[in-house]
Design a protein around this motif. Structure first.
Motif, short mmCIF file in Angstrom:
data_model
loop_
_atom_site.label_atom_id
_atom_site.label_comp_id
_atom_site.label_asym_id
_atom_site.label_seq_id
_atom_site.Cartn_x
_atom_site.Cartn_y
_atom_site.Cartn_z
N UNK A 1 -17.96 36.50 43.03
CA UNK A 1 -18.90 37.62 42.99
C UNK A 1 -18.87 38.30 41.63
N UNK A 2 -17.67 38.56 41.13
CA UNK A 2 -17.53 39.23 39.83
C UNK A 2 -18.18 38.40 38.73
N UNK A 3 -17.93 37.09 38.77
CA UNK A 3 -18.50 36.22 37.75
C UNK A 3 -20.02 36.21 37.82
N UNK A 4 -20.55 36.20 39.07
CA UNK A 4 -22.00 36.20 39.23
C UNK A 4 -22.62 37.49 38.72
N UNK A 5 -21.89 38.63 38.92
CA UNK A 5 -22.40 39.91 38.43
C UNK A 5 -22.50 39.91 36.91
N UNK A 6 -21.46 39.35 36.27
CA UNK A 6 -21.48 39.27 34.80
C UNK A 6 -22.65 38.42 34.34
N UNK A 7 -22.83 37.28 35.01
CA UNK A 7 -23.93 36.38 34.64
C UNK A 7 -25.27 37.08 34.85
N UNK A 8 -25.38 37.85 35.95
CA UNK A 8 -26.63 38.54 36.23
C UNK A 8 -26.95 39.58 35.17
N UNK A 9 -25.90 40.35 34.76
CA UNK A 9 -26.11 41.37 33.73
C UNK A 9 -26.53 40.72 32.42
N UNK A 10 -25.83 39.63 32.06
CA UNK A 10 -26.20 38.92 30.84
C UNK A 10 -27.63 38.40 30.94
N UNK A 11 -28.01 37.95 32.14
CA UNK A 11 -29.36 37.45 32.33
C UNK A 11 -30.40 38.54 32.09
N UNK A 12 -30.12 39.76 32.60
CA UNK A 12 -31.04 40.88 32.38
C UNK A 12 -31.17 41.19 30.89
N UNK A 13 -30.00 41.17 30.19
CA UNK A 13 -30.02 41.47 28.77
C UNK A 13 -30.87 40.45 28.02
N UNK A 14 -30.62 39.16 28.33
CA UNK A 14 -31.37 38.09 27.66
C UNK A 14 -32.86 38.16 28.00
N UNK A 15 -33.13 38.52 29.27
CA UNK A 15 -34.53 38.63 29.66
C UNK A 15 -35.22 39.77 28.90
N UNK A 16 -34.49 40.88 28.75
CA UNK A 16 -35.06 42.00 28.00
C UNK A 16 -35.36 41.63 26.56
N UNK A 17 -34.41 40.91 25.93
CA UNK A 17 -34.63 40.47 24.55
C UNK A 17 -35.82 39.52 24.46
#
Length: 613
Positions: free
Chosen positions: A251-267
């Protein structure tokens, strides 16, 4: 007394003899193996060999043993059919191995008996088997894990038994498997990952399966999956549940991946907005589905939209008399009696739906004012412009045939090349054969009519237009009267066809033999009911014919509804198809020759003559 001696022979003496046969079974001893197999299947009927005419001193092939058929060339046993004989014994594993090693056994039919026990794992050594029929017995246990070794298997029917346990998951690796019937057993677990698009029969109803249905399950009725409460996915009403929750670490790893995904999506979104801003400044008002190209096609999920303002044209043609470098925004309308002048602005203002996107461009359905439906082909990657494009389109318009779809209009500018056709509501041959959601009837006479029409149109194209170059069932459309129309021709330079194994050198000039091969594949689709997309249909047909099972090639829906005389005509058409897909281009007939043969066949069926080239 005689019955007692026979039973003593089968129980005591025969097994001892079989031990000596394990390492060396030949044609002289196969009759002994078969008799032993039969005695194991029917231990309570000591005279069954006499009833079937199985004389141990005679040759099974030459003496015509009942239920035994042999290959014509080497007289080896090809099939064993012992159905509906009240057999109440079991399948002996060792004798089965001996029998498979000593024969060319491709069909084993023991259905409609009372056999007990399990299906031995030794059956995995019977690698020549193509058909196994064990339905309506009392067999139990799990299906052996060796079944996937039967790479030639086409039909497996184990329905109405007491089988249980999981199916071997790698059953799906048998590429030629076209029918699996396992209803009314006690199977559990998940269904193997079959692609049911290639199956002609499939039924797993009333078991204890769970999990998702295989791909393309919607091809079969709901009754094929009934009685399995744990199944989910289309066409069932129950969608499959999401995967269970992960462990805390995951779960923790997926949360990190999700946050990174949002950041990359925003960029990415920011970069996209900057890019669009720059592009808008450069192109100003050059928007609209027929100008934006890939950007519009990525929004294909929108069923319809208003088309934007027209682009500035380098070439804009309204009539043959207008200057090729004029600035009119009219389409070049290929005039017909009573035709209406179609303006480019009207086309751009109309709702457009992206229907298909391929290697040669995109196809839109456009509804203009008044409700008229048009199909607009947007061509890409073809460096023909201006007068050359106009000359080519005019030549195509002058060469017309009832089985070739003619263009209604075209448009050419520096940015765009568009060709407009009348929209054909009856769809394509591919849809009718492989995606027939409306369940329209497609009988033998209709299929022959399609084959004759396409052959006549293609022969005409070879005579007048050079050829097609991209012929396939999805490019055969149907007119309102269900006559076939060849489409998607003349819009690119003629290539060599990807389906033709001999057309690998694209540097060579186009050969009509490439179209002949493609037409042969279409004939095979009409005969087999199987798609050729992502599947070497010709290779499959040759493999079936090598096993001398010609009838297995044909679409079961045809064989079930047509009279016996039709099969002879189907075999004749199959011979034409095989000549068309010959591996040597020089051995293929011309389309004029093919069209003449098919036109003769349609006359025999009572159809009117097809217009020839």
């Amino acid at each position: 007394m005689e019955a007692t001696l026979t039973r003593l022979f089968s129980i005591v003496i025969l097994p001892l003899l079989l031990i000596n046969l394990v390492c060396s079974v030949n044609a002289d001893s196969i009759n002994l193996v078969l008799n032993s197999f039969l005695q194991k299947l029917s231990p309570n009927n000591p005279h069954i060999d006499r009833n079937l005419g199985w004389n141990a001193s005679s040759d099974p092939c030459l003496a015509g043993w009942r239920g035994i058929s042999c290959k014509k060339d080497d007289k080896s046993i090809r099939s064993i059919v012992l159905e509906s004989l009240d057999l109440d014994g079991s399948i002996d594993a060792n004798i089965l191995s001996l029998m498979c090693n000593a024969t060319s056994l491709s069909v084993l039919n023991l259905q409609n008996n009372s056999l007990v026990g399990n299906l031995p794992g030794n059956i995995g050594g019977c690698t020549k088997l193509t058909h196994i029929f064990l339905s309506n017995n009392r067999l139990s246990g799990s299906l052996p894990s060796t079944l996937p070794n039967l790479r030639n298997l086409k039909v497996l029917d184990v329905s109405n038994n007491n089988f249980s346990g999981n199916l071997p998951q790698n059953l799906s690796v048998i590429s030629g498997l076209a029918a699996f019937l396992g209803e009314n057993n006690r199977f559990t677990g998940t269904i193997p990952r079959f692609d049911l698009g290639y199956f002609s029969q499939f039924n797993v109803s009333f078991n204890q399966f769970s999990g998702p249905l295989p791909a393309n399950s919607s091809k079969f009725p709901l009754s094929s999956f009934a009685g399995n409460p744990g199944l989910c996915g289309e066409p069932l009403q129950f969608s499959c549940p999401s995967p269970s929750e992960h462990k805390s670490k995951k779960k923790s790893r997926d949360k990190v991946i999700m946050i990174l995904g949002y950041v990359l999506f925003g960029l990415a979104l920011l970069l996209f907005l900057v890019y669009e801003l720059v592009k808008t400044k450069k192109k100003k008002n050059k928007i609209g589905p027929f100008v934006r190209g890939e950007a519009t096609e990525k929004k294909a999920s929108e069923n319809s939209r208003k088309l934007g303002s027209p682009p500035h044209s380098e070439y804009s043609i309204s009539s043959p008399e207008r200057s090729i470098t004029g600035t009119s925004t009219s389409l070049f309308v290929l005039q017909r009696d009573g035709s209406k002048l179609l303006k480019f602005e009207e086309l751009l203002r109309s709702p457009a739906e992206l229907m298909a996107k391929g290697s040669y461009g995109s196809l839109y359905k456009v509804v203009i004012e008044g409700g008229t439906e048009l199909a607009v082909k947007r061509i890409k990657d073809w460096s023909v412009y201006g007068e050359d494009f106009q000359k080519k389109m005019t030549k195509m318009d002058q060469a017309r045939h009832p089985n070739v779809l003619s263009a209604a209009a075209f448009y050419c500018s520096k940015q765009e090349k568009l060709v407009v056709y009348e929209y054909q509501k009856n769809g394509s041959l591919f849809n009718l054969l492989h995606d027939n959601k409306a369940v329209r009837q497609f009988n033998w006479a209709s299929r022959l009519h399609v084959a004759a029409g396409v052959s006549a149109g293609l022969a005409f194209m070879h005579q007048s237009l050079g050829g097609h170059g991209n012929l396939k069932s999805s490019n055969i459309l149907f007119s309102p009267s269900m006559d076939p129309l060849i489409s998607e021709y003349g819009l690119t330079a003629l290539p060599t066809h990807s389906l033709d194994p001999k057309a690998t050198d694209t540097a060579k000039p186009f050969s009509p033999a490439v179209d002949v091969y493609a037409f042969g594949v279409i004939l095979l689709e009409l005969l087999t009911g199987k798609p050729s997309r992502g599947f070497d249909l010709g290779q499959w047909v040759h493999a079936v014919l090598r096993e001398e099972w010609t009838a297995e090639v044909f679409d079961r829906s045809l064989l079930a509804t047509e009279d016996e005389g039709v099969e002879e005509a189907m075999v004749k058409l199959l011979q034409v198809a095989l000549r068309c897909i010959s591996s040597e281009p020089v051995a293929r007939p011309s389309m004029a020759q093919v069209a003449a043969v098919l036109n003769g066949m349609t006359k025999e069926e009572g159809w009117p003559a097809v217009v020839q080239a």
